[in-house]
Design an enzyme around this catalytic site. Sequence first.
Site, PDB file in Angstrom:
ATOM      1  N   ASN A 171      54.930  96.505  63.909  1.00 55.44           N
ATOM      2  CA  ASN A 171      55.722  96.428  62.686  1.00 55.44           C
ATOM      3  C   ASN A 171      57.108  96.989  62.905  1.00 55.44           C
ATOM      4  OD1 ASN A 171      54.477  95.303  60.291  1.00 55.44           O
ATOM      5  ND2 ASN A 171      52.867  96.849  60.569  1.00 55.44           N
ATOM      6  N   ASP A 223      55.252 100.822  57.605  1.00 55.66           N
ATOM      7  CA  ASP A 223      55.135  99.377  57.808  1.00 55.66           C
ATOM      8  C   ASP A 223      56.518  98.861  58.211  1.00 55.66           C
ATOM      9  OD1 ASP A 223      54.455  96.671  57.689  1.00 55.66           O
ATOM     10  OD2 ASP A 223      53.081  96.951  56.024  1.00 55.66           O
TER      11      ASP A 223
END
Length: 342
Positions: A171, A223
């Site tokens: 990510n 994230d």
Amino acid sequence: MACAVWSPGSVPTVEAAVVVQLPAELGEGTLWDARSQQLLWVDIMRARLYRFDPNSGVNEEHDLSAYSKFVSSVVPLREADDPTGDFVALTLGEGFAVYNFRERSLRILPGNPSLGENERFNDGKVSPTGSYWAGTIARDATGQPIGKGGLYRRNLDGSVDKVVEEVAISNGLSWHSDCRTFYHTDTPNGTVDAWDYDVVTGAITNRRPCIEHFDFQTTGFPDGHAQDIEGMLWVARFNGGRVGRYDPKTGALLAEVTFPETAGKQITSVAFGGADLGDMYISTAHEGVTAETAAEQGLPEAGCLFRVTREALTVVGGAAGKPAHSMCLPQSGFLDLPVASV
Ligand code: CA
């Protein structure tokens, strides 16, 4: 380098508001396309590509499920290669492709790596030199990440190299504007990592954590992220219900974006958009629950696209966004590829 310990709620906050009322299962991949002046984003699990026009309020939907079970990231092409904005590059579950918004046609780029049986592409962005970097997630039969994914770099000559091995959930990638530092997240590690980046060779070395102390249950895990013009990282915290602005040199938390309770806690990706990249767009998700259940649980906005206006960002000391890089893909190459058939 020791990273600062930080705690949520200890810094100025601003609340995001829904801008597209569309509950994606796993909204992701937000990125501003300067050519069309629209926000690109995806729903990974439903293989949907979206393009949102802030001026008209229209959110265009492109269903790619006939080509792949997943569409995981999307990036603009360089203006010199496609000034129209009709073409974007993206990663399907299996690898790199090019999509034409106007014709709704897809071309698979050659050279994609062979992935494992339960492995798919995830977040991706373009480097300062125009190469497309995207990582994967590999899972076992029960769906648990097994740390066997990778981070891939699609080079300008069309070859694809694996630049990081044994990634669990790849990510959050970006490059500092000095072109010497690369930031990446392997989400279950609970850190954002910095690497030395060689802009000539594209090599990355000297990995070290630059933002630490994320916890899945309390702060949420890191994230996607976006970088502002002051070099600060705005990190989406999955299961944390917030986006945090961090100084990657010290690891300190500087400000936070909060969300209404109806949005849930799955915050997935961040991008700056609008004129001068002054506004912030944030995708969310309702993974693990159906849209109907999410609504019943009081989470009707989980999965929607959110925005924080530039005026609101200013209040918490935010700066405008650093422009995203565009993929270098000369038309002389990709237009000769066959259009994928369903
Ligand atoms: Ca992600």
